[in-house]
Design a protein around this motif. Structure first.
Motif, PDB file in Angstrom:
ATOM      1  N   UNK A 111       0.782  -1.399   0.037  1.00  0.00           N
ATOM      2  CA  UNK A 111       0.200   0.287   0.164  1.00  0.00           C
ATOM      3  C   UNK A 111       1.199   1.162  -0.515  1.00  0.00           C
ATOM      4  N   UNK A 112       0.329   2.243   0.138  1.00  0.00           N
ATOM      5  CA  UNK A 112       0.988   3.373  -0.139  1.00  0.00           C
ATOM      6  C   UNK A 112       1.349   3.959   0.948  1.00  0.00           C
ATOM      7  N   UNK A 113       2.804   4.500   1.006  1.00  0.00           N
ATOM      8  CA  UNK A 113       2.847   4.885   2.531  1.00  0.00           C
ATOM      9  C   UNK A 113       2.386   5.415   3.243  1.00  0.00           C
ATOM     10  N   UNK A 114       2.098   4.879   4.984  1.00  0.00           N
ATOM     11  CA  UNK A 114       1.022   5.267   5.791  1.00  0.00           C
ATOM     12  C   UNK A 114      -0.540   4.951   5.012  1.00  0.00           C
ATOM     13  N   UNK A 115      -1.042   4.559   4.250  1.00  0.00           N
ATOM     14  CA  UNK A 115      -1.909   3.636   4.153  1.00  0.00           C
ATOM     15  C   UNK A 115      -3.228   4.731   4.211  1.00  0.00           C
ATOM     16  N   UNK A 116      -3.195   5.632   3.450  1.00  0.00           N
ATOM     17  CA  UNK A 116      -4.169   6.502   3.338  1.00  0.00           C
ATOM     18  C   UNK A 116      -5.390   6.008   3.360  1.00  0.00           C
ATOM     19  N   UNK A 117      -5.663   4.121   2.399  1.00  0.00           N
ATOM     20  CA  UNK A 117      -6.974   4.174   2.336  1.00  0.00           C
ATOM     21  C   UNK A 117      -7.909   2.624   3.091  1.00  0.00           C
ATOM     22  N   UNK A 118      -6.596   2.866   4.362  1.00  0.00           N
ATOM     23  CA  UNK A 118      -6.741   2.165   5.237  1.00  0.00           C
ATOM     24  C   UNK A 118      -7.197   0.406   4.827  1.00  0.00           C
ATOM     25  N   UNK A 119      -6.146  -0.071   3.797  1.00  0.00           N
ATOM     26  CA  UNK A 119      -6.252  -1.379   3.779  1.00  0.00           C
ATOM     27  C   UNK A 119      -5.637  -2.759   4.196  1.00  0.00           C
ATOM     28  N   UNK A 120      -6.595  -3.439   4.863  1.00  0.00           N
ATOM     29  CA  UNK A 120      -5.938  -4.297   6.381  1.00  0.00           C
ATOM     30  C   UNK A 120      -6.125  -5.673   5.762  1.00  0.00           C
ATOM     31  N   UNK A 121      -7.150  -6.104   4.706  1.00  0.00           N
ATOM     32  CA  UNK A 121      -6.273  -7.444   4.829  1.00  0.00           C
ATOM     33  C   UNK A 121      -7.200  -7.609   2.723  1.00  0.00           C
ATOM     34  N   UNK A 122      -6.609  -9.080   2.141  1.00  0.00           N
ATOM     35  CA  UNK A 122      -7.146  -8.637   1.103  1.00  0.00           C
ATOM     36  C   UNK A 122      -8.224  -8.477   0.762  1.00  0.00           C
ATOM     37  N   UNK A 123      -9.370  -8.855   2.005  1.00  0.00           N
ATOM     38  CA  UNK A 123     -10.975  -8.795   1.114  1.00  0.00           C
ATOM     39  C   UNK A 123     -11.422  -7.265   1.091  1.00  0.00           C
ATOM     40  N   UNK A 124     -10.362  -6.519   1.006  1.00  0.00           N
ATOM     41  CA  UNK A 124     -10.426  -5.392   1.191  1.00  0.00           C
ATOM     42  C   UNK A 124      -9.952  -4.757  -0.542  1.00  0.00           C
ATOM     43  N   UNK A 125      -9.548  -5.297  -1.140  1.00  0.00           N
ATOM     44  CA  UNK A 125      -8.848  -5.408  -2.230  1.00  0.00           C
ATOM     45  C   UNK A 125     -10.375  -5.525  -3.095  1.00  0.00           C
ATOM     46  N   UNK A 126     -11.824  -5.722  -2.681  1.00  0.00           N
ATOM     47  CA  UNK A 126     -12.844  -5.760  -3.270  1.00  0.00           C
ATOM     48  C   UNK A 126     -13.700  -4.455  -3.247  1.00  0.00           C
ATOM     49  N   UNK A 127     -12.927  -3.382  -1.899  1.00  0.00           N
ATOM     50  CA  UNK A 127     -14.131  -1.922  -2.288  1.00  0.00           C
ATOM     51  C   UNK A 127     -13.977  -1.443  -2.881  1.00  0.00           C
ATOM     52  N   UNK A 128     -15.205  -0.919  -3.648  1.00  0.00           N
ATOM     53  CA  UNK A 128     -15.496   0.071  -4.572  1.00  0.00           C
ATOM     54  C   UNK A 128     -14.490   0.811  -4.206  1.00  0.00           C
ATOM     55  N   UNK A 129     -14.374   1.571  -5.495  1.00  0.00           N
ATOM     56  CA  UNK A 129     -13.154   2.868  -5.845  1.00  0.00           C
ATOM     57  C   UNK A 129     -11.975   2.902  -5.672  1.00  0.00           C
ATOM     58  N   UNK A 130     -11.067   1.973  -5.696  1.00  0.00           N
ATOM     59  CA  UNK A 130      -9.938   1.296  -4.892  1.00  0.00           C
ATOM     60  C   UNK A 130      -9.640   1.414  -5.930  1.00  0.00           C
ATOM     61  N   UNK A 131      -8.071   1.354  -6.088  1.00  0.00           N
ATOM     62  CA  UNK A 131      -7.037   1.400  -7.330  1.00  0.00           C
ATOM     63  C   UNK A 131      -6.181  -0.229  -7.307  1.00  0.00           C
ATOM     64  N   UNK A 132      -6.865  -0.505  -7.951  1.00  0.00           N
ATOM     65  CA  UNK A 132      -5.630  -2.298  -7.564  1.00  0.00           C
ATOM     66  C   UNK A 132      -4.597  -2.728  -8.549  1.00  0.00           C
ATOM     67  N   UNK A 133      -3.518  -3.090  -8.204  1.00  0.00           N
ATOM     68  CA  UNK A 133      -2.810  -3.063  -9.654  1.00  0.00           C
ATOM     69  C   UNK A 133      -2.182  -5.185  -9.452  1.00  0.00           C
ATOM     70  N   UNK A 134      -2.145  -5.561 -10.311  1.00  0.00           N
ATOM     71  CA  UNK A 134      -2.077  -7.009 -10.142  1.00  0.00           C
ATOM     72  C   UNK A 134      -1.505  -7.349 -11.222  1.00  0.00           C
ATOM     73  N   UNK A 135      -0.058  -8.559 -11.293  1.00  0.00           N
ATOM     74  CA  UNK A 135       0.274  -9.501 -12.083  1.00  0.00           C
ATOM     75  C   UNK A 135      -0.619 -10.420 -13.646  1.00  0.00           C
ATOM     76  N   UNK A 136      -0.500 -10.038 -14.537  1.00  0.00           N
ATOM     77  CA  UNK A 136      -0.757 -10.900 -14.969  1.00  0.00           C
ATOM     78  C   UNK A 136      -1.407 -12.516 -15.045  1.00  0.00           C
ATOM     79  N   UNK A 137      -2.769 -12.704 -14.543  1.00  0.00           N
ATOM     80  CA  UNK A 137      -2.575 -14.250 -13.724  1.00  0.00           C
ATOM     81  C   UNK A 137      -2.046 -15.485 -14.920  1.00  0.00           C
ATOM     82  N   UNK A 138      -1.758 -15.232 -16.287  1.00  0.00           N
ATOM     83  CA  UNK A 138      -1.271 -16.109 -17.307  1.00  0.00           C
ATOM     84  C   UNK A 138       0.229 -15.927 -17.538  1.00  0.00           C
ATOM     85  N   UNK A 139       0.825 -14.838 -16.738  1.00  0.00           N
ATOM     86  CA  UNK A 139       2.173 -14.803 -17.527  1.00  0.00           C
ATOM     87  C   UNK A 139       2.932 -14.606 -15.579  1.00  0.00           C
TER      88      UNK A 139
END
Length: 281
Positions: free
Chosen positions: A132-160
């Motif tokens: 997460x960004x320094x200071x965790x401004x979006x208060x992300x604590x678990x993987x479940x938070x990745x589903x929270x609407x409005x967040x910008x999530x970056x992931x690796x290609x699942x096929x590569x």
């Protein structure tokens, strides 16, 4: 006669100047040159060189290992880094390369199923963490938070990428795949590109591995082992190597305590580790 003597003197001076010019270096001013021996001693014929197909996330320790290995055994190591899926495709098409080292045993098994490799040795762990960004401004604590609407999530290609596949499995287990996908702003072909994207502040959170975390640029949130998809990094020689002796020697060196120390230096937990005793390779 009164003109002859000056002419003779001038001729002598000209000859001396030409001789002096032939004795001086033509190197540019301010540089020095070192004489090279007439012949150089080449490495033994049995040494040669090898090509290693390796996951991009392993570049830091492998670059150092290549130098140390070459100094120790006189065998030159060339690397082809990339996403594991891409590397498997390249090996299938070219049938070139001597060693394969992907980010996880999943990709190695894929290569094995296609007859590209046989046996492997286990070297280190790729441990997924939430970045997460320094200071965790979006208060992300678990993987479940990745589903929270409005967040910008970056992931690796699942096929590569190994980290992309690991994330897909964890999101599926949490039944949040569709919700996470709505927040994904990029899927990169290598974990290195994913790290750069996150470090530049282009996403609120990303799924990286422990060794990729730069604490000066991002914060990391540990994922409990029971909820995590920890990856084990293997290495093995290819079935089409043109220098099997050197390939086997490199595999043994990387999997040795000396080789593993380079991975530890760059933040990889070393296999085996009691912390990850429950992880199945």
């Amino acid at each position: 006669m009164k003109y002859l003597r000056p002419l003779v003197i001038l001729t002598v001076l000209l000859i001396c100047a030409l001789l002096a010019a032939g004795c001086t270096s033509s190197s540019p001013a301010g540089t020095t040159t070192t004489a090279q021996p007439a012949t150089t001693i080449a490495p033994a014929a049995s040494s040669g060189s090898i090509i290693v197909f390796a996951g991009a996330g392993l570049k830091a320790p492998l670059d150092e290992i290549g130098t140390a290995f070459a100094q120790k055994y006189g065998i030159d190591v060339q690397y082809n880094y990339g996403g594991a899926g891409t590397l498997v495709t390249q090996m299938n098409l070219t049938k070139k390369g001597d060693v394969f080292m992907p980010g996880s045993t999943v990709e190695f098994q894929t290569a094995k199923d296609q007859g590209l490799v046989t046996t492997s040795q286990l070297v280190a762990y790729h441990v997924p963490v939430i970045a997460v960004q320094k200071g965790n401004p979006k208060n992300i604590t678990t993987l479940a938070d990745f589903a929270r609407p409005g967040l910008k999530i970056a992931l690796g290609d699942a096929n590569a990428t190994a980290i992309g596949k690991a994330g897909a499995k964890m999101f599926k287990k949490l039944n949040i795949t569709a919700a996470v996908e709505k927040n994904v702003v990029t899927r990169t072909p290598t974990i290195n590109e994913l790290t750069v994207f996150m470090n530049l502040g282009q996403a609120d959170a990303a799924l990286l591995t422990l060794d990729q975390i730069d604490a000066t640029k991002v914060d990391a949130i540990v994922i409990p082992v029971k909820d995590n998809n920890v990856l084990v990094t293997p290495i093995g020689a290819t079935t089409f190597s043109q220098n099997t002796g050197a390939a086997d020697k490199f595999v043994a060196y990387v999997a040795s305590d000396e080789g593993k120390a380079f991975f530890a230096k760059h933040g990889f937990p070393i296999y085996p580790d009691p912390v990850y005793a429950s992880v199945t390779p």
